[in-house]
Write a protein that holds these residues in place. Structure first.
Motif, PDB file in Angstrom:
ATOM      1  N   ILE A 190       1.304  -0.970   0.002  1.00 43.34           N
ATOM      2  CA  ILE A 190      -0.173   0.157  -0.044  1.00 43.34           C
ATOM      3  C   ILE A 190       1.008   1.007   0.235  1.00 43.34           C
ATOM      4  CG2 ILE A 190      -1.697   1.418   1.032  1.00 43.34           C
ATOM      5  CD1 ILE A 190      -2.670  -1.266   2.760  1.00 43.34           C
ATOM      6  N   HIS A 191       0.797   1.882  -0.993  1.00 46.19           N
ATOM      7  CA  HIS A 191       1.458   3.566  -1.586  1.00 46.19           C
ATOM      8  C   HIS A 191       0.885   4.414  -0.452  1.00 46.19           C
ATOM      9  CE1 HIS A 191       4.062   1.851  -4.505  1.00 46.19           C
ATOM     10  NE2 HIS A 191       2.338   1.839  -5.280  1.00 46.19           N
ATOM     11  N   GLY A 192       1.409   4.871   1.091  1.00 45.93           N
ATOM     12  CA  GLY A 192       1.142   5.777   1.506  1.00 45.93           C
ATOM     13  C   GLY A 192       1.749   7.549   0.901  1.00 45.93           C
ATOM     14  N   ILE A 217       7.401   4.162   5.929  1.00 45.11           N
ATOM     15  CA  ILE A 217       7.302   2.397   5.840  1.00 45.11           C
ATOM     16  C   ILE A 217       6.696   1.312   7.153  1.00 45.11           C
ATOM     17  CG2 ILE A 217       8.271   0.503   3.962  1.00 45.11           C
ATOM     18  CD1 ILE A 217       9.316   3.262   3.020  1.00 45.11           C
ATOM     19  N   LEU A 218       5.070   0.837   6.879  1.00 48.41           N
ATOM     20  CA  LEU A 218       5.660   0.022   7.566  1.00 48.41           C
ATOM     21  C   LEU A 218       6.019  -1.919   6.755  1.00 48.41           C
ATOM     22  CD1 LEU A 218       2.320   0.484   9.842  1.00 48.41           C
ATOM     23  CD2 LEU A 218       4.821   1.319  10.443  1.00 48.41           C
ATOM     24  N   ARG A 257      -3.112   6.807  10.938  1.00 46.55           N
ATOM     25  CA  ARG A 257      -3.556   8.270  11.289  1.00 46.55           C
ATOM     26  C   ARG A 257      -1.854   8.696  10.935  1.00 46.55           C
ATOM     27  NH1 ARG A 257      -2.920   7.454  17.803  1.00 46.55           N
ATOM     28  NH2 ARG A 257      -4.299   6.225  17.174  1.00 46.55           N
ATOM     29  N   PHE A 258      -0.863   7.923  10.984  1.00 45.65           N
ATOM     30  CA  PHE A 258       0.168   8.186   9.827  1.00 45.65           C
ATOM     31  C   PHE A 258       0.549   8.316   8.576  1.00 45.65           C
ATOM     32  CE2 PHE A 258       1.313   6.549  14.334  1.00 45.65           C
ATOM     33  CZ  PHE A 258       1.337   7.826  15.077  1.00 45.65           C
ATOM     34  N   LYS A 259      -0.797   8.147   7.763  1.00 46.55           N
ATOM     35  CA  LYS A 259      -0.849   7.802   6.259  1.00 46.55           C
ATOM     36  C   LYS A 259       1.132   6.813   5.517  1.00 46.55           C
ATOM     37  CE  LYS A 259      -3.358  12.270   5.969  1.00 46.55           C
ATOM     38  NZ  LYS A 259      -3.602  12.658   5.801  1.00 46.55           N
ATOM     39  N   PRO A 260       1.371   6.008   6.592  1.00 45.21           N
ATOM     40  CA  PRO A 260       2.149   5.251   6.078  1.00 45.21           C
ATOM     41  C   PRO A 260       1.722   4.046   4.658  1.00 45.21           C
ATOM     42  CG  PRO A 260       0.452   3.823   7.569  1.00 45.21           C
ATOM     43  CD  PRO A 260      -0.318   5.199   7.876  1.00 45.21           C
ATOM     44  N   ALA A 303      11.947   9.826  -2.201  1.00 47.62           N
ATOM     45  CA  ALA A 303      12.230  10.929  -3.627  1.00 47.62           C
ATOM     46  C   ALA A 303      11.342  12.279  -3.244  1.00 47.62           C
ATOM     47  CB  ALA A 303      12.075  10.172  -5.048  1.00 47.62           C
ATOM     48  N   ARG A 304      10.336  11.533  -2.687  1.00 50.62           N
ATOM     49  CA  ARG A 304       9.179  12.547  -2.064  1.00 50.62           C
ATOM     50  C   ARG A 304       8.635  13.199  -1.092  1.00 50.62           C
ATOM     51  NH1 ARG A 304       2.365  11.060  -1.637  1.00 50.62           N
ATOM     52  NH2 ARG A 304       1.821  13.428  -1.085  1.00 50.62           N
TER      53      ARG A 304
END
Length: 267
Positions: free
Chosen positions: A7-9, A14-15, A55-58, A135-136
């Motif tokens: 899943i791209h957060g 990154i989990l 909540r951290f949008k990982p 990169a982001r």
């Protein structure tokens, strides 16, 4: 069957979840004995345990295959992560407790086949996600999610602390990130240790490059912190897990804030 889910957060977090999978291909299952087929060393219910992390949008990468097929957190060369200490291999031959898991032990050719079929795709995806996130955002925080039985005499004495932070002796992340995560861990009031028996596996050690803006930490939690019982059917308990989830959220939040501050101080 897909080997993993990615899943791209939208954040630097990154989990990585290399061990919650329970799928075993039929040809591999045919080689297992009853002890192996029970999959006792699974990291049960990682997605439920980290359900708060939205909540951290990982980004999340989660393996669907059992660690008995191949262990995604071991050195692919076969070198031990803990020389001189009991551990399990790239393709485990026993449970953590030392019980054999195969009726027909995989030979070198089979280990190589599994490495190519299962290990490499997961790590190719993880590498790609680290590159995308860096990169982001200019940096990435890889947080490797694990759990383990509270007592395994073959691996460690006594009862394991509930929270076990690993940063490869503060080599896999910036010191400030380690310090912030460790402080939050101690403030939780749960039993804890940093870089104790578990200092971080291959994922933490391999991907953690703090000089290059990639920080990696491992969190090994004792299963008594979130399961009804440390025995089949390994049921997740929201009531038991609540305090641990609060602690994990604070640890991740502290590490993320420290990682962002670290980024701001880098020229």
């Amino acid at each position: 069957m897909k080997a993993f889910t990615l899943i791209h957060g939208q954040s630097p977090l990154i989990l990585s979840m290399p061990h919650p999978g329970t799928h075993v291909p039929d040809d591999v299952m045919d080689q297992m004995n009853e002890a192996g087929r029970n999959l006792p060393d699974t990291d049960w219910h990682m997605r439920e345990l980290y359900g708060f992390a939205g909540r951290f949008k990982p980004s999340i990468i989660e393996s669907h295959f059992s660690r008995y097929v191949i262990d995604l957190n071991r050195d692919p060369s076969g070198q031990s992560l803990y020389p001189g200490q009991s551990t399990t291999e790239l393709v485990p031959t026993t449970t953590f407790g030392g019980t054999p898991i195969w009726t027909t032990a995989p030979d070198l050719a089979e280990v190589i086949r599994r490495r190519n079929a299962y290990f490499e795709p997961y790590h190719q995806a993880l590498r790609g996600e680290i590159e995308r996130v860096k990169a982001r955002h200019g940096y990435a925080l890889v947080y490797d999610c694990h759990s383990i039985a509270s007592a395994i005499p073959r691996l460690f004495d006594g009862e394991l602390p509930i929270l076990n932070l690993g940063t490869n002796n503060v080599n896999s992340c910036a010191p400030a990130i380690h310090a912030s995560a460790e402080r939050a861990m101690h403030e939780s009031g749960l039993s804890c240790v940093a870089n104790g028996r578990f200092k971080g596996g291959w994922i933490t050690r391999h991907y953690g490059r703090p000089h290059d803006g990639v920080h990696a930490i491992q969190m090994e939690v004792a299963m008594r912190g979130y399961l009804e019982a440390e025995s089949p059917p390994w049921r997740f308990s929201s009531e038991v897990a609540g305090r641990l989830q609060d602690a994990l959220a604070q640890i991740i939040n502290a590490a993320l804030h420290a990682a962002a501050a670290q980024r701001r101080t880098v020229p």
